[in-house]
Design a protein around this motif. Structure first.
Motif, short mmCIF file in Angstrom:
data_model
loop_
_atom_site.label_atom_id
_atom_site.label_comp_id
_atom_site.label_asym_id
_atom_site.label_seq_id
_atom_site.Cartn_x
_atom_site.Cartn_y
_atom_site.Cartn_z
N ILE A 67 0.40 -1.10 -0.55
CA ILE A 67 0.17 -0.08 0.03
C ILE A 67 0.67 1.28 -0.34
CG2 ILE A 67 -1.54 -1.58 0.61
CD1 ILE A 67 -1.11 0.20 4.28
N GLY A 80 -1.97 3.39 7.21
CA GLY A 80 -0.71 3.51 6.70
C GLY A 80 -0.39 5.01 7.16
N GLU A 81 1.12 5.13 6.93
CA GLU A 81 1.45 6.42 8.03
C GLU A 81 1.22 7.90 7.21
OE1 GLU A 81 5.48 5.66 9.62
OE2 GLU A 81 5.77 7.99 9.48
S1 SF4 Z 1 4.64 3.69 5.85
FE1 SF4 Z 1 4.01 1.17 6.64
S2 SF4 Z 1 1.94 1.48 5.35
FE2 SF4 Z 1 3.35 3.30 4.49
S3 SF4 Z 1 4.75 1.98 2.91
FE3 SF4 Z 1 5.48 1.32 5.11
S4 SF4 Z 1 4.74 -0.42 5.87
FE4 SF4 Z 1 3.24 0.30 4.04
#
Ligand code: SF4
Length: 363
Positions: free
Chosen positions: A70, A107-108
């Motif tokens: 994602i 997600g962040e």
């Molecule tokens: S922060 Fe988490 S959700 Fe976003 S790309 Fe990295 S692993 Fe994936």
């Protein structure tokens, strides 16, 4: 070299001893380590399993981790964000099923709107469920102020996986920019502790270029950071990510699975009081993966409560299981499966990390 039985009688292992434990290859030696970990769990935490209902709030993400399905640059994902009502429906289900605990994952994202959205959701969930659900957040790196604000609004635990504690490997699996630094991840973990959370982290097992010594280092890191919870599982590739190019370098899936069980077991021997999840990734590589993770020393399972229509869009890796399973049916089958292996689900209990409680008592 120390013999295996002597090694397994120790309560803590040096780096070299961790390497030795993680280097076993025979079925017999692997089984002996997993069995020792199960006995350790039984004698400390009991044969008990805690449930955390998982709500995947949004698959929008500002980051571009090379391994993640994602990631912001993946244009093949249909993006979604659950409404507050949808989240409350999931929380209501977890509450009425007696889960005791929820995880809100996303997600962040950063910024005032996202901070306020999470804060508002925490208040609404606690109000709706009469403060009977303990809430874990897994929403990435945030400022200390944001962590404090969410803690004040009723989040008690936070999961922030470091994915690998080897800095050079971390840099290989993330873009080289200011948003993806190993140092900022360490700082975020430290800030979570400062803010008062039960702190969880974790790693992927079987990354391209990862060594047994790296994995032993991961266990050393969990110990030195004195973490309260760990969620780790095998690395599984996603076809729409830059790291998919390195798929030919991977250990076979069966070996990544075996190593993931060994990591759970060896960590249980070294940190007997922490909470440890049997990850969904285990189930991707083996249909019995979740129960095998529990039998290797894990004590937490996270049934997915995300509405079925959204689940297929929250795939960090390919072939994620249970994309279409009804949450109520999954809970019934989980109970049967865990009963059959001698484990008891603790309904209506928060299942806080005993590692955390014991540290608080000592302070
Ligand atoms: S922060 Fe988490 S959700 Fe976003 S790309 Fe990295 S692993 Fe994936």
């Amino acid at each position: 070299m120390t013999d295996l039985t002597t090694l397994l009688s120790k309560t803590t292992h040096s780096h070299q001893e961790l390497v030795q434990l993680l280097s076993v290859t025979s079925t017999e030696d692997t089984a002996q380590i997993l069995d020792a970990a199960l006995q350790k769990k039984a004698s400390t935490l009991g044969r008990k399993v805690y449930l955390r209902g998982l709500i995947e709030l949004t698959n929008h993400c500002s980051k571009n981790c090379y391994y993640c399905g994602i990631r912001a640059a993946n244009k093949n994902v249909t993006r979604y964000t659950l409404t507050d009502e949808e989240v409350l429906d999931c929380a209501d289900f977890a509450w009425k099923q007696g889960f005791g605990s929820l995880v809100i994952q996303s997600g962040e994202l950063s910024g005032t709107a996202f901070t306020a959205q999470i804060e508002g959701l925490l208040h609404k969930i606690h109000q709706h469920t009469k403060n009977e659900l303990t809430i874990t957040l897994s929403c990435g790196e945030q400022s200390l102020d944001t962590y404090k604000r969410w803690f004040k609004a009723g989040a008690e635990r936070y999961l922030l996986r470091i994915e690998t504690t080897n800095k050079a490997l971390y840099q290989q699996i993330h873009p080289h920019d200011t948003h993806h630094t190993w140092e900022s991840r360490i700082e975020a973990l430290q800030n979570l502790r400062l803010a008062g959370y039960q702190v969880g982290t974790g790693v992927m097992i079987g990354l391209p270029g990862q060594s047994i010594s790296d994995l032993a280092g991961d266990i050393g890191f969990f110990r030195s950071m004195d973490v309260d919870m760990v969620g780790m599982g095998p690395y599984i590739e996603h076809a729409d990510t830059p790291m998919f190019e390195k798929a030919q370098l991977l250990w076979p899936a069966s070996e990544r699975f075996r190593m993931a069980l060994l990591m759970i077991a060896v960590l249980r021997l070294n940190m007997p009081w922490i909470n440890m999840a049997a990850s969904t990734a285990l189930e991707t590589l083996d249909p019995l993966g979740r129960q095998k993770g529990i039998l290797a020393g894990a004590n937490v399972v996270m049934p997915n409560l995300t509405p079925v229509t959204n689940r297929k869009n929250y795939q960090l890796y390919n072939n994620k299981p249970n994309l279409d399973k009804d949450a109520a049916l999954s809970t019934i089958s989980l109970q049967k499966v865990l009963d059959a292996i001698g484990e008891t689900i603790c309904f209506n209990e928060a299942g806080n990390s005993q590692h955390f409680s014991r540290r608080q008592q000592q302070e």
